[in-house]
Design an enzyme around this catalytic site. Structure first.
Site, PDB file in Angstrom:
ATOM      1  N   ASN A   9     -90.218 -41.574 -52.902  1.00 35.74           N
ATOM      2  CA  ASN A   9     -90.318 -40.716 -51.891  1.00 35.74           C
ATOM      3  C   ASN A   9     -91.351 -39.542 -52.413  1.00 35.74           C
ATOM      4  O   ASN A   9     -91.045 -38.959 -53.267  1.00 35.74           O
ATOM      5  CB  ASN A   9     -89.058 -39.999 -51.690  1.00 35.74           C
ATOM      6  CG  ASN A   9     -88.814 -38.772 -50.745  1.00 35.74           C
ATOM      7  OD1 ASN A   9     -89.902 -38.592 -50.125  1.00 35.74           O
ATOM      8  ND2 ASN A   9     -87.807 -38.193 -50.786  1.00 35.74           N
ATOM      9  N   LYS A  11     -92.259 -37.031 -51.155  1.00 30.89           N
ATOM     10  CA  LYS A  11     -91.834 -35.609 -50.554  1.00 30.89           C
ATOM     11  C   LYS A  11     -93.326 -34.887 -50.255  1.00 30.89           C
ATOM     12  O   LYS A  11     -94.189 -35.720 -49.654  1.00 30.89           O
ATOM     13  CB  LYS A  11     -91.333 -34.647 -51.638  1.00 30.89           C
ATOM     14  CG  LYS A  11     -90.017 -35.619 -52.124  1.00 30.89           C
ATOM     15  CD  LYS A  11     -89.109 -34.908 -52.987  1.00 30.89           C
ATOM     16  CE  LYS A  11     -87.784 -35.691 -53.303  1.00 30.89           C
ATOM     17  NZ  LYS A  11     -86.948 -35.041 -54.212  1.00 30.89           N
ATOM     18  N   HIS A  93     -82.490 -36.836 -45.831  1.00 30.71           N
ATOM     19  CA  HIS A  93     -82.840 -36.271 -47.226  1.00 30.71           C
ATOM     20  C   HIS A  93     -82.044 -34.873 -47.361  1.00 30.71           C
ATOM     21  O   HIS A  93     -82.122 -34.072 -46.577  1.00 30.71           O
ATOM     22  CB  HIS A  93     -84.065 -36.229 -47.531  1.00 30.71           C
ATOM     23  CG  HIS A  93     -84.152 -36.242 -48.790  1.00 30.71           C
ATOM     24  ND1 HIS A  93     -84.408 -34.913 -49.421  1.00 30.71           N
ATOM     25  CD2 HIS A  93     -84.693 -37.216 -50.035  1.00 30.71           C
ATOM     26  CE1 HIS A  93     -84.610 -35.184 -50.902  1.00 30.71           C
ATOM     27  NE2 HIS A  93     -84.785 -36.543 -51.051  1.00 30.71           N
ATOM     28  N   GLU A  95     -83.113 -32.401 -48.775  1.00 31.59           N
ATOM     29  CA  GLU A  95     -83.932 -31.400 -48.464  1.00 31.59           C
ATOM     30  C   GLU A  95     -84.055 -31.068 -47.003  1.00 31.59           C
ATOM     31  O   GLU A  95     -84.054 -29.876 -46.598  1.00 31.59           O
ATOM     32  CB  GLU A  95     -85.291 -31.555 -49.273  1.00 31.59           C
ATOM     33  CG  GLU A  95     -85.204 -31.645 -50.743  1.00 31.59           C
ATOM     34  CD  GLU A  95     -86.119 -32.597 -51.567  1.00 31.59           C
ATOM     35  OE1 GLU A  95     -87.038 -33.311 -50.885  1.00 31.59           O
ATOM     36  OE2 GLU A  95     -85.914 -32.654 -52.749  1.00 31.59           O
ATOM     37  N   GLU A 163     -77.686 -39.812 -53.079  1.00 31.19           N
ATOM     38  CA  GLU A 163     -78.511 -38.880 -53.928  1.00 31.19           C
ATOM     39  C   GLU A 163     -77.444 -37.546 -53.994  1.00 31.19           C
ATOM     40  O   GLU A 163     -77.802 -36.524 -53.319  1.00 31.19           O
ATOM     41  CB  GLU A 163     -79.716 -38.334 -53.205  1.00 31.19           C
ATOM     42  CG  GLU A 163     -80.607 -39.763 -52.987  1.00 31.19           C
ATOM     43  CD  GLU A 163     -82.173 -39.261 -52.909  1.00 31.19           C
ATOM     44  OE1 GLU A 163     -82.994 -39.728 -53.617  1.00 31.19           O
ATOM     45  OE2 GLU A 163     -82.595 -38.673 -51.888  1.00 31.19           O
ATOM     46  N   GLY A 169     -84.446 -33.752 -58.695  1.00 28.28           N
ATOM     47  CA  GLY A 169     -85.191 -32.959 -59.262  1.00 28.28           C
ATOM     48  C   GLY A 169     -85.116 -31.740 -60.452  1.00 28.28           C
ATOM     49  O   GLY A 169     -85.561 -30.865 -60.761  1.00 28.28           O
ATOM     50  N   SER A 209     -83.472 -37.795 -60.285  1.00 28.47           N
ATOM     51  CA  SER A 209     -83.815 -37.897 -61.586  1.00 28.47           C
ATOM     52  C   SER A 209     -83.854 -39.255 -62.219  1.00 28.47           C
ATOM     53  O   SER A 209     -83.898 -39.371 -63.310  1.00 28.47           O
ATOM     54  CB  SER A 209     -83.253 -36.918 -62.416  1.00 28.47           C
ATOM     55  OG  SER A 209     -83.452 -35.527 -62.140  1.00 28.47           O
TER      56      SER A 209
HETATM   57  P1  13P Z   1     -86.195 -36.550 -57.951  1.00 23.62           P
HETATM   58  O1  13P Z   1     -86.588 -38.322 -58.387  1.00 23.62           O
HETATM   59  O2  13P Z   1     -87.586 -36.096 -58.112  1.00 23.62           O
HETATM   60  O3  13P Z   1     -84.976 -36.146 -58.742  1.00 23.62           O
HETATM   61  O4  13P Z   1     -85.840 -36.705 -56.585  1.00 23.62           O
HETATM   62  C1  13P Z   1     -85.008 -37.520 -55.977  1.00 23.62           C
HETATM   63  C2  13P Z   1     -85.052 -37.471 -54.654  1.00 23.62           C
HETATM   64  O5  13P Z   1     -84.771 -36.724 -53.953  1.00 23.62           O
HETATM   65  C3  13P Z   1     -85.757 -38.936 -53.823  1.00 23.62           C
HETATM   66  O6  13P Z   1     -85.462 -38.810 -52.447  1.00 23.62           O
END
Ligand code: 13P
Length: 246
Positions: A9, A11, A93, A95, A163, A169, A209
């Site tokens: 992803n 983002k 997601h 976010e 997740e 993150g 992560s």
């Molecule tokens: P990170 O791997 O940067 O923690 O992000 C995970 C994520 O949100 C994947 O959709």
């Protein structure tokens, strides 16, 4: 046998020149051919990436709206992704849920419309830190999953991404045991509330992560069927994450 699935992803990251670098390491790989690999790309770059991606990597949008077209400024629809040859979308997601206020209901409507349109969906769920600390992890992930289950007819084209928000993150990866526990609980939920075949066949991937350093141990857990990778999907170590089962 559930095929191992690794999503990257991206983002809201990437320029054409950075994307060229990512595509270069995906091409070099080598990527384990037993793994389904999909990259989630910002809408503006979907076509650019599609035209240069090696054919052992598929491509996803990061969001679509719940209807096919109309007066919804700024949105794109599943029909538009399909019209451009994009087969997958990431929906729900954390976010989208937490920064953009998407509710369980809206996420479920988006998943249902995407599936009816013919897209395949990576549907994301996961608890926040305060929910985990309050002992509410199961309640939250069941609620998020039920909202989707209530609106869709088939899970054949769905990959569930667990997740935990506290792991995204933050560098605080769930331990293999923590992730496995929730994945097993979700599979049991599917068995009880959908059916045994969905419980057996639906892929439940972990995100939060994930790095080349922790992917191998996570991949050993029996209910972890792959990963959704954020930050590390922009780096060459993504290849090692794809190959974590090797
Ligand atoms: P990170 O791997 O940067 O923690 O992000 C995970 C994520 O949100 C994947 O959709």
């Amino acid at each position: 046998e559930r095929k191992f699935f690794v999503g990257g992803n991206w983002k809201m990251n990437g320029t054409k020149s950075e994307i060229d670098g990512i595509v270069a390491f995906l091409k070099t790989g080598p990527l384990d051919s037993n793994v389904e690999v999909v990259v989630g790309v910002p809408s503006i770059y979907l076509t650019y990436v599609k035209n240069i991606l090696p054919n052992n990597v598929s491509i996803a949008g990061q969001n679509t709206y719940k209807v096919a077209k109309g007066a919804f400024t700024g949105e794109i629809s599943p029909a538009m992704l399909l019209d451009n040859g994009i087969p997958w979308v990431i929906l729900g997601h954390s976010e989208r849920r937490n920064i953009f206020g998407e509710t369980d209901e809206l996420v479920a409507e988006k998943v249902a419309h995407a599936l009816e349109s013919g897209l395949k969906v990576i549907a994301c769920i996961g608890e926040k830190l305060e929910e985990r600390e309050a002992g509410k992890t199961e309640e939250v992930v069941y609620r998020q999953t039920k909202a989707i289950a209530d609106k869709i007819k088939s899970w054949d084209n769905v990959v569930v991404a667990y997740e935990p928000v506290w792991a995204i993150g933050t560098g605080k990866t769930a331990t293999p045991q923590q992730a496995q526990e929730v994945h097993a609980q979700l599979r049991a939920w599917f068995s009880k509330n959908v059916n045994a075949s969905v419980a057996q066949n639906v892929r439940i991937i972990y995100g939060g992560s994930v790095t080349a350093g922790n992917a191998k141990d996570l991949a050993k857990e029996k209910d972890i069927d792959g990963f959704l990778v954020g930050g590390a999907s922009l780096k060459p170590e993504f290849v090692q994450i794809v190959n974590a089962k090797k």
